[in-house]
Design a protein around this motif. Structure first.
Motif, PDB file in Angstrom:
ATOM      1  N   SER A 243       0.878  -1.171   0.000  1.00 17.33           N
ATOM      2  CA  SER A 243       0.000   0.000   0.000  1.00 17.33           C
ATOM      3  C   SER A 243       0.912   1.216   0.000  1.00 17.33           C
ATOM      4  O   SER A 243       2.000   1.176   0.596  1.00 17.33           O
ATOM      5  CB  SER A 243      -0.919   0.027   1.223  1.00 17.33           C
ATOM      6  N   PRO A 244       0.525   2.301  -0.692  1.00 19.31           N
ATOM      7  CA  PRO A 244       1.399   3.475  -0.744  1.00 19.31           C
ATOM      8  C   PRO A 244       1.758   4.010   0.639  1.00 19.31           C
ATOM      9  O   PRO A 244       2.925   4.281   0.920  1.00 19.31           O
ATOM     10  CB  PRO A 244       0.574   4.492  -1.543  1.00 19.31           C
ATOM     11  N   ALA A 245       0.778   4.145   1.509  1.00 20.90           N
ATOM     12  CA  ALA A 245       1.033   4.702   2.846  1.00 20.90           C
ATOM     13  C   ALA A 245       2.016   3.829   3.621  1.00 20.90           C
ATOM     14  O   ALA A 245       2.964   4.328   4.250  1.00 20.90           O
ATOM     15  CB  ALA A 245      -0.277   4.835   3.619  1.00 20.90           C
ATOM     16  N   PHE A 248       5.596   4.194   2.171  1.00 23.57           N
ATOM     17  CA  PHE A 248       6.254   5.435   2.600  1.00 23.57           C
ATOM     18  C   PHE A 248       6.743   5.315   4.045  1.00 23.57           C
ATOM     19  O   PHE A 248       7.864   5.712   4.369  1.00 23.57           O
ATOM     20  CB  PHE A 248       5.285   6.618   2.481  1.00 23.57           C
ATOM     21  N   THR A 249       5.911   4.757   4.909  1.00 18.40           N
ATOM     22  CA  THR A 249       6.272   4.598   6.330  1.00 18.40           C
ATOM     23  C   THR A 249       7.458   3.670   6.495  1.00 18.40           C
ATOM     24  O   THR A 249       8.409   3.965   7.228  1.00 18.40           O
ATOM     25  CB  THR A 249       5.071   4.057   7.127  1.00 18.40           C
ATOM     26  N   LEU A 250       7.414   2.520   5.807  1.00 18.97           N
ATOM     27  CA  LEU A 250       8.503   1.544   5.912  1.00 18.97           C
ATOM     28  C   LEU A 250       9.819   2.133   5.421  1.00 18.97           C
ATOM     29  O   LEU A 250      10.871   1.928   6.037  1.00 18.97           O
ATOM     30  CB  LEU A 250       8.146   0.286   5.097  1.00 18.97           C
ATOM     31  N   THR A 251       9.772   2.867   4.322  1.00 20.28           N
ATOM     32  CA  THR A 251      10.992   3.475   3.769  1.00 20.28           C
ATOM     33  C   THR A 251      11.614   4.438   4.769  1.00 20.28           C
ATOM     34  O   THR A 251      12.831   4.420   4.994  1.00 20.28           O
ATOM     35  CB  THR A 251      10.688   4.212   2.453  1.00 20.28           C
ATOM     36  N   ARG A 252      10.758   5.266   5.387  1.00 20.13           N
ATOM     37  CA  ARG A 252      11.261   6.237   6.385  1.00 20.13           C
ATOM     38  C   ARG A 252      11.838   5.536   7.615  1.00 20.13           C
ATOM     39  O   ARG A 252      12.954   5.821   8.040  1.00 20.13           O
ATOM     40  CB  ARG A 252      10.125   7.168   6.838  1.00 20.13           C
ATOM     41  N   LEU A 269       1.734   5.114  -5.963  1.00 15.44           N
ATOM     42  CA  LEU A 269       2.596   5.969  -5.134  1.00 15.44           C
ATOM     43  C   LEU A 269       2.533   7.421  -5.610  1.00 15.44           C
ATOM     44  O   LEU A 269       2.446   8.358  -4.808  1.00 15.44           O
ATOM     45  CB  LEU A 269       4.040   5.468  -5.174  1.00 15.44           C
ATOM     46  N   TYR A 270       2.577   7.591  -6.927  1.00 15.98           N
ATOM     47  CA  TYR A 270       2.541   8.948  -7.496  1.00 15.98           C
ATOM     48  C   TYR A 270       1.211   9.644  -7.201  1.00 15.98           C
ATOM     49  O   TYR A 270       1.181  10.829  -6.877  1.00 15.98           O
ATOM     50  CB  TYR A 270       2.776   8.870  -9.007  1.00 15.98           C
ATOM     51  N   GLN A 271       0.112   8.887  -7.306  1.00  9.80           N
ATOM     52  CA  GLN A 271      -1.212   9.476  -7.103  1.00  9.80           C
ATOM     53  C   GLN A 271      -1.542   9.696  -5.621  1.00  9.80           C
ATOM     54  O   GLN A 271      -2.443  10.464  -5.298  1.00  9.80           O
ATOM     55  CB  GLN A 271      -2.297   8.556  -7.704  1.00  9.80           C
ATOM     56  N   HIS A 272      -0.810   9.040  -4.718  1.00  9.15           N
ATOM     57  CA  HIS A 272      -1.107   9.133  -3.285  1.00  9.15           C
ATOM     58  C   HIS A 272      -0.811  10.543  -2.763  1.00  9.15           C
ATOM     59  O   HIS A 272       0.316  11.024  -2.845  1.00  9.15           O
ATOM     60  CB  HIS A 272      -0.272   8.111  -2.519  1.00  9.15           C
ATOM     61  N   ALA A 278      10.473  13.677   0.721  1.00  9.43           N
ATOM     62  CA  ALA A 278      11.090  13.406   2.026  1.00  9.43           C
ATOM     63  C   ALA A 278      10.876  11.958   2.457  1.00  9.43           C
ATOM     64  O   ALA A 278      11.720  11.363   3.130  1.00  9.43           O
ATOM     65  CB  ALA A 278      10.522  14.356   3.079  1.00  9.43           C
ATOM     66  N   ASP A 279       9.740  11.367   2.043  1.00  6.51           N
ATOM     67  CA  ASP A 279       9.450   9.977   2.416  1.00  6.51           C
ATOM     68  C   ASP A 279      10.430   9.002   1.794  1.00  6.51           C
ATOM     69  O   ASP A 279      10.725   7.953   2.371  1.00  6.51           O
ATOM     70  CB  ASP A 279       8.031   9.592   1.967  1.00  6.51           C
ATOM     71  N   LEU A 280      10.932   9.334   0.603  1.00 11.61           N
ATOM     72  CA  LEU A 280      11.775   8.397  -0.144  1.00 11.61           C
ATOM     73  C   LEU A 280      13.224   8.868  -0.224  1.00 11.61           C
ATOM     74  O   LEU A 280      13.986   8.395  -1.072  1.00 11.61           O
ATOM     75  CB  LEU A 280      11.215   8.196  -1.558  1.00 11.61           C
TER      76      LEU A 280
END
Length: 514
Positions: A243-245, A248-252, A269-272, A278-280
């Protein structure tokens, strides 16, 4: 060399290094290798031997990794299966694949129980208990073994047999465009060579933390996000579901350095709305494969998140990677890049002769990654493997610099009044429209021209009209390439990896007209 021998080497060199992270659970290489050895011994105690076929009906989890490396360590052949397949699809693979043992989720216990009664070869069922299974009160029938018990019964000092490079390690059932799935037999050499050659080409090393969001039963994840990092001391960050959210959380939180996904994932991811550069910021590389990535999406994604996307190409029959955009030379958007180390690609005509740069033909491949053949399908094997080359069925061209471009699937090319129309070319134009989120193009029968172009679109702006989009296409495409009709859908049909299924759109269209 094979993946389990290499895992043993890494466990000795980097025993305390994190091999994987799963929902807060951390496992070192020493622990992973011990678990794989114990599981191999546990399987042997259940009567599984070298050469036996073991099916995995598991999602992204530590159990998948332990089962995979444990079965391979024993010399068994692993058959990964999508756990959300229909009972009929699963039963076909279990039967055709001569499966002797199944390792699956408790949610699938009734299905496995039914299969055991129908398939005489199926002797063992090992079940991974889940919270959902407990909530539903699913009881294990007699003869089913809990995964934890099989693991606990094994010896971490299990020696295992000597494996030959040419032994079949994995059989991957490909979802062919026609007929029943075919089982591509990948040897230990196929798996190991492609994992290492991909890692060398992309510079994957012990400092990398790779997100495994793609399904592990799919060869893209298996090689690029699992074997490649684990063969080089990296850490696999397991996502049970994309899931996009969550990505992003896991990457951070885990400071991920590599993300591998299909174009649909990048689109999500792009549309989210909640995502930002900063997330990536810890990512050094994004990898795209599984389907052609629209150039507009690639450029928009890179601009928004300030990260490089390297598009590559592969297929199950090649373990799967054959090409990637290089990191040490200019990257060409829209290209699948150049041949990776030890793998040759070329474009040929119908006689198998290489065509000049710029001309379209079929992409063929050879190298240590190319499959042994299709399981129990000698005719299909002979058709795919000719004169030492794997015929991919994909239309491609190569430029003067040795970069390859996928034009389209050979079987999906549309012929309008004698003119060739490649669905991808029309899709690229549709994707370039600012209000289009997703697009798919197919050929439909036409009484005058043989075939006509039909498009399906998901739009972010509900006010976008068919006429407006057709006018947009007319400005950018030759008349015969412009869709005769555009349908707006809430979502496009996709497979488990997020690949858009043009075949399903054709089937729906046929059904609606019958």
């Amino acid at each position: 060399m094979n993946v389990t021998t290499r895992l043993a080497q890494i466990a000795k060199q980097l025993p305390d290094k994190e091999a994987y992270v799963f929902m807060g659970e951390r496992c070192t290489y020493q622990q992973l290798y011990a678990a794989a050895s114990r599981f191999a011994d546990g399987l042997m105690q259940l009567g599984i031997r070298r050469g036996d076929h073991v099916a995995l009906l598991l999602g992204n989890s530590p159990q998948f990794i332990i089962s995979l490396y444990g079965a391979l360590r024993l010399g068994a052949t692993v058959i990964p299966i999508n756990p959300i397949y229909t009972p009929e699809e699963i039963a076909y693979i279990l039967h055709n694949g001569d499966v002797k043992a199944v390792i699956g989720l408790d949610l699938l216990a009734p299905l496995v129980d039914m299969a055991k009664q129908r398939l005489p070869l199926l002797k063992q069922a090992i079940v991974c208990e889940t919270a959902q299974g407990k909530e539903k009160g699913i009881a294990l029938s007699a003869g089913m073994k809990p995964f934890a018990e099989v693991l606990a019964a094994g010896d971490p000092a299990f020696a295992g047999p000597e494996l030959d490079d040419d032994d079949v390690a994995v059989i991957l059932y490909t979802s062919g465009t026609t007929g029943k799935p075919k089982g591509a037999m990948l040897t230990h050499q196929n798996l190991y060579s492609n994992a290492q050659d991909t890692a060398d080409y992309l510079g994957i090393n012990e400092h990398d933390r790779v997100i495994a969001a793609l399904p592990m039963f799919h060869v893209f994840c298996l090689t690029v996000a699992l074997n490649a990092p684990l063969m080089n001391g990296g850490t696999v960050l397991i996502m049970p579901k994309f899931s996009p959210a969550a990505m992003f959380t896991l990457t951070r939180e885990e400071k991920a350095t590599i993300f591998a996904g299909v174009p649909t994932m990048y689109n999500f991811l792009y549309q989210h709305e909640g995502g930002s550069a900063a997330d990536l910021q810890t990512l050094r590389l994004c990898i795209s494969g599984g389907a052609s990535m629209p150039v507009a999406l690639l450029e928009n994604f890179e601009k928004k998140f300030n990260v490089i996307v390297s598009e590559g190409y592969g297929l199950s029959e090649a373990s799967p990677v054959t090409c990637f955009n290089p990191l040490d030379r200019p990257r060409k958007p829209g290209s699948i890049g150049t041949s990776i180390k030890n793998v040759e690609n070329k474009v040929v005509n119908e006689y198998g002769e290489e065509v000049p740069a710029g001309e379209v033909g079929e992409l063929v491949v050879r190298g240590p990654n190319v499959m042994k053949g299709y399981y129990k399908m000698p005719e299909e094997t002979a058709a795919a493997l000719r004169d030492g080359w794997l015929h991919t069925g994909d239309l491609a061209r190569m430029d003067e610099d040795g970069y390859f471009y996928i034009v389209d699937r050979k079987k999906e090319m549309i012929i309008v009044g004698g003119y060739n129309v490649y669905p991808r070319e029309v899709e690229e134009v549709l994707y370039s429209h600012p209000d289009v989120v997703e697009a798919a193009v197919i050929g439909v029968p036409d009484p005058d021209y043989g075939e006509a172009v039909r498009a399906f679109v998901v739009a972010k702006n509900p006010g976008l009209t068919e006429e407006e989009l057709l006018a947009y296409c007319r400005e950018r495409l030759a008349k015969y390439k412009v869709p005769g009709e555009i349908s707006f859908l809430e979502e496009l049909p996709k497979n488990a990896t997020g690949k858009i299924l043009r075949r399903t759109l054709k089937e729906r269209l046929t059904a609606s007209h019958s």
